[in-house]
Design a protein around this motif. Sequence first.
Motif, PDB file in Angstrom:
ATOM      1  N   ALA A 176       0.836  -1.203   0.000  1.00  0.00           N
ATOM      2  CA  ALA A 176       0.000   0.000   0.000  1.00  0.00           C
ATOM      3  C   ALA A 176       0.870   1.252   0.000  1.00  0.00           C
ATOM      4  CB  ALA A 176      -0.933  -0.001   1.214  1.00  0.00           C
ATOM      5  N   VAL A 177       1.940   1.244   0.768  1.00  0.00           N
ATOM      6  CA  VAL A 177       2.851   2.394   0.810  1.00  0.00           C
ATOM      7  C   VAL A 177       3.542   2.569  -0.544  1.00  0.00           C
ATOM      8  CG1 VAL A 177       4.996   3.264   1.833  1.00  0.00           C
ATOM      9  CG2 VAL A 177       3.189   2.329   3.298  1.00  0.00           C
ATOM     10  N   GLN A 178       3.982   1.465  -1.141  1.00  0.00           N
ATOM     11  CA  GLN A 178       4.621   1.542  -2.457  1.00  0.00           C
ATOM     12  C   GLN A 178       3.637   2.096  -3.494  1.00  0.00           C
ATOM     13  OE1 GLN A 178       7.747   1.074  -2.927  1.00  0.00           O
ATOM     14  NE2 GLN A 178       8.413  -0.114  -1.149  1.00  0.00           N
ATOM     15  N   ALA A 179       2.386   1.645  -3.430  1.00  0.00           N
ATOM     16  CA  ALA A 179       1.373   2.169  -4.345  1.00  0.00           C
ATOM     17  C   ALA A 179       1.121   3.648  -4.080  1.00  0.00           C
ATOM     18  CB  ALA A 179       0.078   1.373  -4.195  1.00  0.00           C
ATOM     19  N   GLY A 180       1.173   4.046  -2.810  1.00  0.00           N
ATOM     20  CA  GLY A 180       0.987   5.455  -2.469  1.00  0.00           C
ATOM     21  C   GLY A 180       2.104   6.320  -2.985  1.00  0.00           C
ATOM     22  N   PHE A 181       3.319   5.782  -3.037  1.00  0.00           N
ATOM     23  CA  PHE A 181       4.443   6.527  -3.611  1.00  0.00           C
ATOM     24  C   PHE A 181       4.176   6.841  -5.078  1.00  0.00           C
ATOM     25  CE2 PHE A 181       9.034   6.163  -5.273  1.00  0.00           C
ATOM     26  CZ  PHE A 181       9.255   7.520  -5.153  1.00  0.00           C
ATOM     27  N   ALA A 182       3.602   5.886  -5.811  1.00  0.00           N
ATOM     28  CA  ALA A 182       3.248   6.127  -7.210  1.00  0.00           C
ATOM     29  C   ALA A 182       2.196   7.226  -7.326  1.00  0.00           C
ATOM     30  CB  ALA A 182       2.751   4.836  -7.858  1.00  0.00           C
ATOM     31  N   GLN A 183       1.215   7.224  -6.406  1.00  0.00           N
ATOM     32  CA  GLN A 183       0.184   8.260  -6.429  1.00  0.00           C
ATOM     33  C   GLN A 183       0.770   9.621  -6.066  1.00  0.00           C
ATOM     34  OE1 GLN A 183      -2.853   7.867  -7.654  1.00  0.00           O
ATOM     35  NE2 GLN A 183      -2.197   5.761  -8.080  1.00  0.00           N
ATOM     36  N   ILE A 256      -2.256   8.411   1.439  1.00  0.00           N
ATOM     37  CA  ILE A 256      -2.154   8.789   2.851  1.00  0.00           C
ATOM     38  C   ILE A 256      -1.244   7.819   3.603  1.00  0.00           C
ATOM     39  CG2 ILE A 256      -3.469   9.042   4.992  1.00  0.00           C
ATOM     40  CD1 ILE A 256      -5.760  10.183   3.270  1.00  0.00           C
ATOM     41  N   GLU A 257      -1.291   6.533   3.249  1.00  0.00           N
ATOM     42  CA  GLU A 257      -0.379   5.560   3.862  1.00  0.00           C
ATOM     43  C   GLU A 257       1.076   5.921   3.565  1.00  0.00           C
ATOM     44  OE1 GLU A 257      -0.755   2.795   5.959  1.00  0.00           O
ATOM     45  OE2 GLU A 257      -2.649   3.878   6.216  1.00  0.00           O
ATOM     46  N   TYR A 258       1.348   6.332   2.333  1.00  0.00           N
ATOM     47  CA  TYR A 258       2.716   6.751   1.987  1.00  0.00           C
ATOM     48  C   TYR A 258       3.138   7.965   2.809  1.00  0.00           C
ATOM     49  CZ  TYR A 258       6.448   9.093  -0.601  1.00  0.00           C
ATOM     50  OH  TYR A 258       7.620   9.750  -0.936  1.00  0.00           O
ATOM     51  N   LEU A 259       2.267   8.969   2.898  1.00  0.00           N
ATOM     52  CA  LEU A 259       2.604  10.160   3.664  1.00  0.00           C
ATOM     53  C   LEU A 259       2.843   9.808   5.132  1.00  0.00           C
ATOM     54  CD1 LEU A 259       0.089  12.722   2.149  1.00  0.00           C
ATOM     55  CD2 LEU A 259       2.558  12.633   1.757  1.00  0.00           C
ATOM     56  N   ARG A 260       1.983   8.955   5.693  1.00  0.00           N
ATOM     57  CA  ARG A 260       2.142   8.554   7.095  1.00  0.00           C
ATOM     58  C   ARG A 260       3.470   7.817   7.288  1.00  0.00           C
ATOM     59  NH1 ARG A 260      -2.485   6.283   7.609  1.00  0.00           N
ATOM     60  NH2 ARG A 260      -3.502   8.082   8.574  1.00  0.00           N
ATOM     61  N   HIS A 261       3.817   6.962   6.339  1.00  0.00           N
ATOM     62  CA  HIS A 261       5.084   6.231   6.392  1.00  0.00           C
ATOM     63  C   HIS A 261       6.269   7.200   6.350  1.00  0.00           C
ATOM     64  CE1 HIS A 261       7.979   2.987   5.410  1.00  0.00           C
ATOM     65  NE2 HIS A 261       8.441   3.811   4.477  1.00  0.00           N
ATOM     66  N   MET A 262       6.183   8.204   5.486  1.00  0.00           N
ATOM     67  CA  MET A 262       7.307   9.130   5.322  1.00  0.00           C
ATOM     68  C   MET A 262       7.458  10.070   6.515  1.00  0.00           C
ATOM     69  SD  MET A 262       8.748   8.056   2.676  1.00  0.00           S
ATOM     70  CE  MET A 262      10.004   9.325   2.422  1.00  0.00           C
ATOM     71  N   ALA A 263       6.426  10.209   7.324  1.00  0.00           N
ATOM     72  CA  ALA A 263       6.556  11.006   8.538  1.00  0.00           C
ATOM     73  C   ALA A 263       7.621  10.432   9.470  1.00  0.00           C
ATOM     74  CB  ALA A 263       5.209  11.092   9.270  1.00  0.00           C
ATOM     75  N   GLY A 264       7.865   9.142   9.358  1.00  0.00           N
ATOM     76  CA  GLY A 264       8.908   8.490  10.130  1.00  0.00           C
ATOM     77  C   GLY A 264      10.245   8.436   9.416  1.00  0.00           C
ATOM     78  N   ARG A 265      10.343   9.093   8.268  1.00  0.00           N
ATOM     79  CA  ARG A 265      11.593   9.075   7.498  1.00  0.00           C
ATOM     80  C   ARG A 265      11.995  10.508   7.125  1.00  0.00           C
ATOM     81  NH1 ARG A 265      13.288   4.388   5.372  1.00  0.00           N
ATOM     82  NH2 ARG A 265      13.988   5.258   3.363  1.00  0.00           N
ATOM     83  N   LYS A 266      11.871  11.410   8.073  1.00  0.00           N
ATOM     84  CA  LYS A 266      12.219  12.806   7.836  1.00  0.00           C
ATOM     85  C   LYS A 266      13.714  12.969   7.611  1.00  0.00           C
ATOM     86  CE  LYS A 266       8.549  14.813  10.716  1.00  0.00           C
ATOM     87  NZ  LYS A 266       7.765  15.515   9.705  1.00  0.00           N
ATOM     88  N   ILE A 267      14.041  13.909   6.749  1.00  0.00           N
ATOM     89  CA  ILE A 267      15.437  14.292   6.534  1.00  0.00           C
ATOM     90  C   ILE A 267      15.579  15.748   6.969  1.00  0.00           C
ATOM     91  CG2 ILE A 267      17.181  14.755   4.766  1.00  0.00           C
ATOM     92  CD1 ILE A 267      16.173  12.341   3.266  1.00  0.00           C
TER      93      ILE A 267
END
Length: 269
Positions: A176-183, A256-267
Motif C-alpha cells: 500500500a505504501v509503495q502504491a501510495g508513492f506512485a500516487q 495517505i499511507e505513503y505520507l504517514r510512512h514518510m513522517a517516520g523518514r524525515k530528513i
Amino acid sequence: MNTRSLCLALLSLLPLAQLHAAELTLELGNGRQRLSSAQLLSHPQTQSIEINDDVSYKRSMRYRAVPLAVLLKGVQPGDHLQLVASDGFAAELPAAPALSQTGSQAWLAIEDPAHPWPGLGNGKPSAGPFYLVWQNPAASQIGPEQWPFQLAAIRKLNPVAQRFPQLLPAADASPAVQAGFAQYQKNCMACHRLNGAGDSQFGPDLNVPHNPTEYFSGDFLSRYIRDPQSLRRWPQGKMPGFSAEVLSNEKLGTLIEYLRHMAGRKIQL
C-alpha cells in the motif's frame, strides 16, 4: 502624444509582445532547443483540435496544436519526462503516453497572439502560451496534474526514484505504501516537495518540518485532499480538489499511507 500617453500605449502592447516572444525550451538529451510560438504555429503537423472537458477551462475548447510526440525526437517509451510551467509547477510523466498514437493522445496547444485564449478566471492570465492537453485522457489514466498550462520547458530526466532517493519508502514498506508513492509522484509532486526533494517551486514541503498526517486528525486529511476549500477557505487558495473519478478512495488511501510512512523518514534540511 505626450510621454504619459506613449507609456500607456506601450504598456498596453506588453502582453501581445510577450506572447510573440514566447519560447518553449526542449531538453531531451540532445542539447537545448527553443521553439517560438510562431515556429510551432507554422509547424506542418499543427492543426485545429477539439478538447472535451478541458481540465483548466472546465468546458470544451478548440486549439491550434501539434502532436507532442513529433517534438520528442529521440525520446523512447521507457523514458521519463518533466514538464515545467512558468510558475514553478513541475509535472512528472512517463514518456509512453506522450508518444502514443492510440488511446490517449497528447497535444501541445499553442496560443496564437492574433487569437488569444480566455483568462482562467477574473483578472487571471490564459493557459498560454503553451499548454499540454489530452484527447481521451482516461485511456492512459492521465490525471489533471498532467495537464500543465503556461508551459515553459519539457525535459527528459531520470525517473523520480533515481533523482530523489529522499522520497523512497523503506525497502520493507507495505504494498500500500509503495502504491501510495506512485500516487504521490502522479498527483502531488507537480506542486510539492517532500524531504526537500523535488523540482517544484509551487507548494510547501509535505514532510518538513511537519507531515500533514501529523496535524490532520481523523478523516480531515482525506477531506482536505478531496476539497481543500471546505476546510481552509481563502481567496488565493490554488490547490485543486481530487474527486473520486480522479483519485479513487483506494488510491487516496494508499497516498495517505505513503505520507504517514514518510513522517517516520524525515530528513533534516
